[in-house]
Design a protein around this motif. Structure first.
Motif, PDB file in Angstrom:
ATOM      1  N   HIS A   1       0.799  -0.856  -0.135  1.00 48.75           N
ATOM      2  CA  HIS A   1       0.060  -0.164   0.005  1.00 48.75           C
ATOM      3  C   HIS A   1       0.962   0.798  -0.552  1.00 48.75           C
ATOM      4  O   HIS A   1       0.747   2.334   0.467  1.00 48.75           O
ATOM      5  N   GLY A   2       2.501   1.293  -0.870  1.00 39.38           N
ATOM      6  CA  GLY A   2       2.641   2.840  -0.873  1.00 39.38           C
ATOM      7  C   GLY A   2       3.865   2.530   0.500  1.00 39.38           C
ATOM      8  O   GLY A   2       4.647   3.268   0.405  1.00 39.38           O
ATOM      9  N   ASP A   3       3.596   1.816   1.044  1.00 45.53           N
ATOM     10  CA  ASP A   3       4.587   1.763   1.781  1.00 45.53           C
ATOM     11  C   ASP A   3       5.646   0.226   2.054  1.00 45.53           C
ATOM     12  O   ASP A   3       5.592  -0.307   1.972  1.00 45.53           O
ATOM     13  N   ASP A   4       7.241   1.036   2.173  1.00 44.67           N
ATOM     14  CA  ASP A   4       7.996   0.070   2.314  1.00 44.67           C
ATOM     15  C   ASP A   4       8.453  -1.222   3.491  1.00 44.67           C
ATOM     16  O   ASP A   4       8.762  -0.151   4.874  1.00 44.67           O
ATOM     17  N   ILE A   5       8.102  -2.200   3.537  1.00 46.72           N
ATOM     18  CA  ILE A   5       8.252  -2.728   4.337  1.00 46.72           C
ATOM     19  C   ILE A   5       9.212  -4.134   4.385  1.00 46.72           C
ATOM     20  O   ILE A   5       9.393  -4.562   3.785  1.00 46.72           O
ATOM     21  N   GLU A   6      10.564  -3.497   5.444  1.00 45.11           N
ATOM     22  CA  GLU A   6      11.967  -4.570   5.389  1.00 45.11           C
ATOM     23  C   GLU A   6      11.264  -5.491   6.023  1.00 45.11           C
ATOM     24  O   GLU A   6      10.286  -5.993   7.093  1.00 45.11           O
ATOM     25  N   VAL A   7      11.718  -6.523   5.294  1.00 46.13           N
ATOM     26  CA  VAL A   7      11.981  -8.253   5.590  1.00 46.13           C
ATOM     27  C   VAL A   7      12.902  -9.123   6.660  1.00 46.13           C
ATOM     28  O   VAL A   7      12.253  -9.646   7.234  1.00 46.13           O
ATOM     29  N   THR A   8      13.692  -8.704   6.108  1.00 43.72           N
ATOM     30  CA  THR A   8      15.468  -9.318   6.850  1.00 43.72           C
ATOM     31  C   THR A   8      16.515  -8.283   6.730  1.00 43.72           C
ATOM     32  O   THR A   8      16.301  -7.297   5.478  1.00 43.72           O
ATOM     33  N   ARG A   9      17.122  -8.293   7.330  1.00 42.46           N
ATOM     34  CA  ARG A   9      18.147  -7.748   7.360  1.00 42.46           C
ATOM     35  C   ARG A   9      19.646  -8.375   7.984  1.00 42.46           C
ATOM     36  O   ARG A   9      19.329  -9.330   8.433  1.00 42.46           O
ATOM     37  N   THR A  10      20.331  -8.483   6.699  1.00 44.01           N
ATOM     38  CA  THR A  10      21.783  -9.473   7.039  1.00 44.01           C
ATOM     39  C   THR A  10      23.212  -9.294   6.472  1.00 44.01           C
ATOM     40  O   THR A  10      22.899  -8.570   5.212  1.00 44.01           O
ATOM     41  N   ASP A  11      24.310  -9.630   7.150  1.00 44.28           N
ATOM     42  CA  ASP A  11      25.802  -9.348   6.271  1.00 44.28           C
ATOM     43  C   ASP A  11      25.890 -10.604   5.984  1.00 44.28           C
ATOM     44  O   ASP A  11      27.206 -10.816   6.022  1.00 44.28           O
ATOM     45  N   GLN A  12      25.717 -11.915   6.295  1.00 42.61           N
ATOM     46  CA  GLN A  12      25.709 -13.215   6.339  1.00 42.61           C
ATOM     47  C   GLN A  12      26.603 -13.562   5.125  1.00 42.61           C
ATOM     48  O   GLN A  12      25.872 -13.193   3.888  1.00 42.61           O
ATOM     49  N   ARG A  13      27.491 -13.592   4.422  1.00 43.67           N
ATOM     50  CA  ARG A  13      28.427 -14.177   3.533  1.00 43.67           C
ATOM     51  C   ARG A  13      28.350 -15.402   2.663  1.00 43.67           C
ATOM     52  O   ARG A  13      27.822 -16.361   3.483  1.00 43.67           O
TER      53      ARG A  13
END
Length: 483
Positions: free
Chosen positions: A69-81
Motif C-alpha cells: 500500500h505504498g509503504d516499504d516494509i523491511e522483511v529481513t536484514r543480514t550481513d552473512q556471506r
C-alpha cells in the motif's frame, strides 16, 4: 571483463551454496558469473522489475523489503556471506512472472557474485533434473496449499472477530433503541402534565418555582450515585408510602424513577410547599418524567459511547488509516485485542492485567503485533477449556520491552514444546487449528521486529513471553541463509 571482476572456482567453493559442486560446474559458473559492487544506500534491484540476475552476497550488509500500500516494509536484514536473492525462480520459466518479488538494498558498500537469470536456470535444469521436479512440485503445490489455507485462516479469523464485534455492538445498540422508545413516551407525558399545570390554575409565581425545581431535579439526577439494591428498595418503599399519604395516584410507578434520580422526601416536601396539595399529583408526575427523561438520556449517552469505544477498538486492532510501522503503545494494542476477543472469552475466565504503565511507546508494526496477541490469547483461552485465569503482564528489561501472556491451563507437554513454532504443527484436535498461529507469531516477532518469543510451561502455569526492542536495531543480523 577483467580478472578482478570474476571469482575463481576455488573462491566460488568457499560459498556454502556452491561448496558441493564439482570442478567443471564451478568452472562453468566462474566463466559466466561476475563480481558487482554497490554503494551503501543504493538499490541492487527493485520489486517488480524484470528478474534478470541471481545475486550472492560476498561482503557488506543488505536488506530485503516488500511494498505494501505504498509503504516499504523491511522483511529481513543480514550481513552473512553467501546469502542469495534475485531471480531464484528462473528455473520455472514462463510459468510464473519473472520479476523480482522484493527490493534488495545495500545497507553498506557491498559486493555480489552475479549470475544472469537464464544461465542460472540452465544450471538448475541441467545439473539437478530430479531436484528440479521436486522444486517445481514443491513450489506449485505449496503455493496452492498456502492460498487455500491462508484464505481459510483469514475467513475464520474475520468471521470470529466479526461475530464477536457484532455481538458486542448489539448490546449497546439495543439499549439505545429501548431507551429512545421509553424517552419518547416520557416526553409525551411531560407535555401532557405541563399542559395541566400551566392551564391557568397555577399562578405564575408557583409555576416559576416549579420550573426552578425541575432544573434542580435534572442536575440532581445527573449527579446521582446508584444505591445498592436493598437500600434502593427501602427508599422506594418510603417514598411510595409518603406519596400515597399525599394522595398521589400510582405512587409505586413514580417512586423508582425518583429514587434513581436522587430525589428524597425533603425535596418532595419542597415541591408540595411550592405548588400546594391541589397540584401536587401533576407536579410530582411532571418531575418524575423529567428525572426519568434525564436518566434515559444518560443511558443513550452511555450506549453510544460504548459503540464508539468498540469502533475505536476495532480501528486500533486493525490499525486502519495508519502507517504499517509506527510508534505504538503496547497496552493500547493489548486492550484493543481483548475487546475484539471478548465474545470468545468465557465469563468463567478471569482476566488480570499487570501493566507497567511507565513503559515507553516503541517502534513496531501495530497490526502485526495485534495478530501476535490474538494468537497467544486465543491459545491461552483454549488451553484453559473455558475456566481459569488469563494474565497479561508488561515490564522493561534493559532496552527490551516484555509482554507476557500467561494461563492456568493444562500446559504444553515437554515432548512437543520444541515443535510449537513449526508451521502446520498443532496440538489442537483435527479441524480446530491450522498450526500456523505460533509460526506466524514467531516470524512477526523475530524476523520483523528483531525480537524474541519464548515459552515456559508446566501444568497450571504456561507463559509466552514476547521480547521487543524499545529502540530500532538497524544492524540486527538475520539468521537465515537466504534473504
Amino acid at each position: 571483463m577483467t580478472a578482478s571482476d570474476r571469482l575463481s572456482p576455488e573462491q566460488l567453493r568457499t560459498l556454502f551454496l556452491f561448496e558441493s559442486l564439482d570442478e567443471s560446474q564451478l568452472a562453468w559458473l566462474a566463466e559466466r558469473g561476475r563480481v558487482e559492487r554497490r554503494a551503501g544506500g543504493s538499490d541492487v534491484y527493485s520489486e517488480g522489475d524484470p528478474a534478470t540476475c541471481f545475486f550472492v552476497l560476498l561482503s557488506g550488509a543488505v536488506t530485503l523489503s516488500r511494498g505494501l500500500h505504498g509503504d516499504d516494509i523491511e522483511v529481513t536484514r543480514t550481513d552473512q556471506r553467501g546469502v542469495y536473492a534475485g531471480a531464484t525462480q528462473a528455473y520455472l520459466g514462463d510459468r510464473v512472472d519473472q520479476v523480482y518479488p522484493n527490493t534488495l538494498r545495500a545497507v553498506s558498500d557491498a559486493e555480489f557474485f552475479v549470475l544472469p537469470a537464464d544461465e542460472f536456470a540452465v544450471a538448475i535444469r541441467t545439473w539437478f533434473p530430479m531436484a528440479l521436479h521436486l522444486l517445481e512440485g514443491l513450489f506449485f503445490g505449496t503455493r496452492a496449499a498456502n492460498t487455500l489455507i491462508n484464505e481459510r485462516e483469514r475467513l475464520l479469523a474475520l468471521g470470529s472477530l466479526s461475530a464477536g464485534l457484532t455481538h458486542e455492538l448489539n448490546n449497546p445498540a439495543a439499549a439505545a433503541v429501548r431507551a429512545t422508545e421509553a424517552l419518547r413516551d416520557r416526553v409525551a407525558g411531560m407535555r401532557h402534565k405541563l399542559a395541566l399545570i400551566a392551564d391557568g390554575r397555577l399562578d405564575g409565581t408557583k409555576l416559576h418555582s416549579l420550573v426552578e425545581l425541575q432544573d434542580a431535579a435534572v442536575k440532581q439526577a445527573a449527579a446521582a450515585t446508584p444505591l445498592p439494591a436493598l437500600a434502593a428498595a427501602d427508599a422506594e418503599d418510603e417514598l411510595g408510602d409518603w406519596l400515597d399519604e399525599q394522595g398521589v395516584t400510582n405512587a409505586w410507578d413514580l417512586a423508582p424513577a425518583l429514587v434513581a434520580g436522587g430525589i428524597g422526601l425533603p425535596w418532595l416536601a419542597t415541591v408540595a410547599e411550592a405548588v400546594g396539595d391541589e397540584h401536587l399529583d401533576s407536579a410530582v408526575r411532571w418531575l418524575a418524567y423529567t428525572v426519568d427523561t434525564e436518566l434515559l438520556m444518560g443511558e443513550i449517552d452511555d450506549a453510544v459511547t460504548r459503540v464508539s469505544d468498540l469502533v475505536g477498538a476495532a480501528k486500533q486492532y486493525s490499525q486502519l488509516d495508519r502507517a504499517p510501522q509506527q510508534t505504538v503503545d503496547v497496552h493500547a494494542l493489548l486492550d484493543a485485542t481483548l475487546t475484539m476477543l471478548r465474545a470468545k472469552i468465557p465469563a468463567t475466565v478471569r482476566i488480570v492485567k499487570e501493566y507497567d504503565l511507565t513503559l515507553p511507546r516503541i517502534p513496531a508494526y501495530g497490526a502485526e503485533l495485534n495478530q501476535v496477541w490474538t494468537n497467544l490469547i486465543d491459545n491461552a483461552v483454549a488451553a484453559m477449556s473455558g475456566k481459569g485465569t488469563l494474565t497479561l503482564r508488561t515490564w522493561r528489561d534493559g532496552e527490551r520491552l516484555l509482554v507476557e501472556v500467561a494461563d492456568t491451563g493444562t500446559g504444553i507437554p515437554p515432548e512437543v514444546r520444541p515443535r510449537i513454532f513449526e508451521p502446520f504443527f498443532s496440538t489442537k484436535a483435527v479441524g480446530e487449528g491450522t498450526g500456523l498461529g505460533l509460526d506466524i507469531s514467531y516470524r512477526i516477532v523475530v524476523n520483523k521486529h528483531h525480537g524474541d518469543i519464548r515459552v515456559d510451561s508446566r501444568p497450571g502455569d504456561t507463559r509466552f513471553q514476547v521480547c521487543l526492542p524499545i529502540t530500532p536495531e538497524p544492524d540486527a543480523p538475520d539468521p537465515a541463509q537466504a534473504v
